[in-house]
Design an enzyme around this catalytic site. Structure first.
Site, PDB file in Angstrom:
ATOM      1  N   ARG A 133       7.576  53.716  42.790  1.00 49.16           N
ATOM      2  CA  ARG A 133       8.950  53.212  42.905  1.00 49.16           C
ATOM      3  C   ARG A 133       9.748  53.501  41.634  1.00 49.16           C
ATOM      4  NH1 ARG A 133       9.014  47.172  44.678  1.00 49.16           N
ATOM      5  NH2 ARG A 133      11.226  47.485  44.274  1.00 49.16           N
ATOM      6  N   ASN A 138      17.717  43.094  41.731  1.00 53.47           N
ATOM      7  CA  ASN A 138      17.101  44.426  41.726  1.00 53.47           C
ATOM      8  C   ASN A 138      16.235  44.632  40.492  1.00 53.47           C
ATOM      9  OD1 ASN A 138      18.495  44.763  44.048  1.00 53.47           O
ATOM     10  ND2 ASN A 138      20.083  46.075  43.181  1.00 53.47           N
ATOM     11  N   HIS A 150      14.611  39.027  39.367  1.00 57.39           N
ATOM     12  CA  HIS A 150      13.297  39.420  39.899  1.00 57.39           C
ATOM     13  C   HIS A 150      12.567  40.392  38.978  1.00 57.39           C
ATOM     14  CE1 HIS A 150      14.631  38.137  44.230  1.00 57.39           C
ATOM     15  NE2 HIS A 150      14.360  37.116  43.440  1.00 57.39           N
TER      16      HIS A 150
HETATM   17  P1  OAD Z   1      17.253  43.250  51.526  1.00 53.22           P
HETATM   18  O1  OAD Z   1      16.585  44.534  51.885  1.00 53.22           O
HETATM   19  O2  OAD Z   1      16.672  41.995  52.061  1.00 53.22           O
HETATM   20  O3  OAD Z   1      18.787  43.289  51.973  1.00 53.22           O
HETATM   21  C1  OAD Z   1      19.587  44.406  51.664  1.00 53.22           C
HETATM   22  C2  OAD Z   1      20.992  44.125  52.151  1.00 53.22           C
HETATM   23  O4  OAD Z   1      21.813  45.202  51.746  1.00 53.22           O
HETATM   24  C3  OAD Z   1      21.127  44.008  53.689  1.00 53.22           C
HETATM   25  O5  OAD Z   1      21.919  42.872  54.002  1.00 53.22           O
HETATM   26  C4  OAD Z   1      21.855  45.304  54.072  1.00 53.22           C
HETATM   27  O6  OAD Z   1      22.716  45.122  55.214  1.00 53.22           O
HETATM   28  C5  OAD Z   1      22.659  45.566  52.808  1.00 53.22           C
HETATM   29  N1  OAD Z   1      23.008  46.985  52.593  1.00 53.22           N
HETATM   30  C6  OAD Z   1      22.356  48.100  52.962  1.00 53.22           C
HETATM   31  N2  OAD Z   1      23.005  49.201  52.550  1.00 53.22           N
HETATM   32  C7  OAD Z   1      24.114  48.772  51.879  1.00 53.22           C
HETATM   33  C8  OAD Z   1      25.202  49.414  51.208  1.00 53.22           C
HETATM   34  N3  OAD Z   1      25.294  50.744  51.123  1.00 53.22           N
HETATM   35  N4  OAD Z   1      26.161  48.637  50.644  1.00 53.22           N
HETATM   36  C9  OAD Z   1      26.101  47.286  50.714  1.00 53.22           C
HETATM   37  N5  OAD Z   1      25.098  46.629  51.333  1.00 53.22           N
HETATM   38  C10 OAD Z   1      24.115  47.352  51.907  1.00 53.22           C
HETATM   39  O7  OAD Z   1      17.351  43.224  49.931  1.00 53.22           O
HETATM   40  P2  OAD Z   1      17.600  41.973  48.978  1.00 53.22           P
HETATM   41  O8  OAD Z   1      18.529  41.008  49.589  1.00 53.22           O
HETATM   42  O9  OAD Z   1      17.931  42.522  47.651  1.00 53.22           O
HETATM   43  O10 OAD Z   1      12.242  40.585  45.923  1.00 53.22           O
HETATM   44  O11 OAD Z   1      16.149  41.346  48.942  1.00 53.22           O
HETATM   45  C11 OAD Z   1      15.898  40.243  48.124  1.00 53.22           C
HETATM   46  C12 OAD Z   1      14.519  40.345  47.538  1.00 53.22           C
HETATM   47  O12 OAD Z   1      13.563  40.566  48.581  1.00 53.22           O
HETATM   48  C13 OAD Z   1      14.297  41.542  46.612  1.00 53.22           C
HETATM   49  O13 OAD Z   1      14.766  41.309  45.297  1.00 53.22           O
HETATM   50  C14 OAD Z   1      12.816  41.681  46.647  1.00 53.22           C
HETATM   51  C15 OAD Z   1      12.562  41.519  48.121  1.00 53.22           C
HETATM   52  O14 OAD Z   1      11.300  41.050  48.476  1.00 53.22           O
HETATM   53  C16 OAD Z   1      11.280  40.803  45.007  1.00 53.22           C
HETATM   54  O15 OAD Z   1      10.868  41.910  44.777  1.00 53.22           O
HETATM   55  C17 OAD Z   1      10.817  39.564  44.331  1.00 53.22           C
END
Ligand code: OAD
Length: 257
Positions: free
Chosen positions: A74, A106, A123
């Site tokens: 990654r 992120n 995180h």
């Molecule tokens: P997710 O993968 O859960 O959510 C990503 C979000 O980004 C979704 O709501 C998509 O619709 C949106 N998205 C996708 N492409 C996009 C774009 N071009 N512009 C804007 N939005 C877009 O990711 P996180 O919410 O970051 O934790 O996940 C939270 C945590 O879950 C991460 O930090 C990680 C994971 O397990 C750890 O590693 C501890």
């Protein structure tokens, strides 16, 4: 017509005279750089990889080479890509408002490479590994040798202080978030007048509380996401679209006299 003129008047109003802006980002902000999100169907990391086998302390102890190799893969992906217009707009926003606090879930360094400083990494970071046993940071982390191979096994380095295994500097499931970063993030959410939440599914706690904390304290909350989100009738908005397209418009709306 400027895009922001089609936004609700209450949102346009909230964008004027911002004193403290909190920007809260998730994987979606880096998606247009080519970094996969976690939960998007088909492309999300957790639809391809098993979180239980890769993102827990138990998984690391069971198979350190598998886990270290996956995080190094990654990290190699992150090193191959560049910040996108969303990261750049956020860095520029900091120059346009009296105070900006950037909170990210992120583990990449794309905000920093776009020019943002003092980023609260709730995180952790792929770029700051530490000893699993004594927590001493690894001083130098060489670039991954083979950038093209995913899922390869790689022996983690050993700690120069205690000889323990070096682990990725990220927060795993079941672990506490970095205390100071979380305290600072919650305090910023309580004191901002606008919270901009970009590219997060809002499913992982405690980080997911941050927009709610801001709203409860009286701030306006604005989400940017390609998926339309359900919002409250008052002081909460969603701009539906890609962060890399919408954030430059938001920036333009803020800098317009
Ligand atoms: P997710 O993968 O859960 O959510 C990503 C979000 O980004 C979704 O709501 C998509 O619709 C949106 N998205 C996708 N492409 C996009 C774009 N071009 N512009 C804007 N939005 C877009 O990711 P996180 O919410 O970051 O934790 O996940 C939270 C945590 O879950 C991460 O930090 C990680 C994971 O397990 C750890 O590693 C501890």
């Amino acid at each position: 017509m400027h895009l922001s003129e089609t936004w609700p008047p209450a949102l346009q109003q909230a964008l004027t005279n911002i004193r403290h802006l909190v920007v809260f980002t998730g994987a979606g902000v880096s998606a247009e750089s080519g970094i996969p999100t976690f939960r998007d169907a088909l492309t999300g990391l957790w639809s391809t990889f098993d979180a239980e086998a890769l993102a827990t302390p138990e998984a690391f102890l069971r198979d350190p080479e598998l886990v270290w190799g996956w995080y190094e893969w990654r990290r190699s992906k992150v090193l191959q890509v560049q910040p996108n217009p969303a990261h750049q707009a956020i860095a520029e926003l900091a120059r346009q408002v009296p105070r900006l606090t950037l909170i990210t879930q992120n583990v990449d360094d794309l905000h920093e490479r776009a020019g943002s400083s003092s980023v609260l990494h709730l995180h952790g970071s792929l770029h700051h590994p530490r000893c699993f046993r004594c927590a001493h940071p690894l001083e130098t982390l060489p670039d991954p040798l083979d950038l093209s191979l995913g899922e390869r096994r790689l022996a983690p380095p050993r700690c120069g202080h205690c000889g323990g295994l070096i682990r990725p500097g990220v927060v795993w499931f079941g672990e506490m978030l970095p205390e100071q970063a979380l305290t600072d993030a919650f305090a910023a959410a309580r004191s901002c007048d606008l919270l901009l939440s970009v590219g997060t599914s809002g499913l992982v706690y405690p980080a997911a509380q941050i927009p709610d904390i801001a709203w409860q304290a009286g701030a306006t909350v604005l989400h940017v996401n390609p998926q339309p989100l359900v919002v409250r009738a008052e002081r909460e908005f969603c701009l539906t679209g890609l962060a890399g397209e919408l954030l430059p418009h938001l920036l333009a709306a803020l800098v317009r006299p």
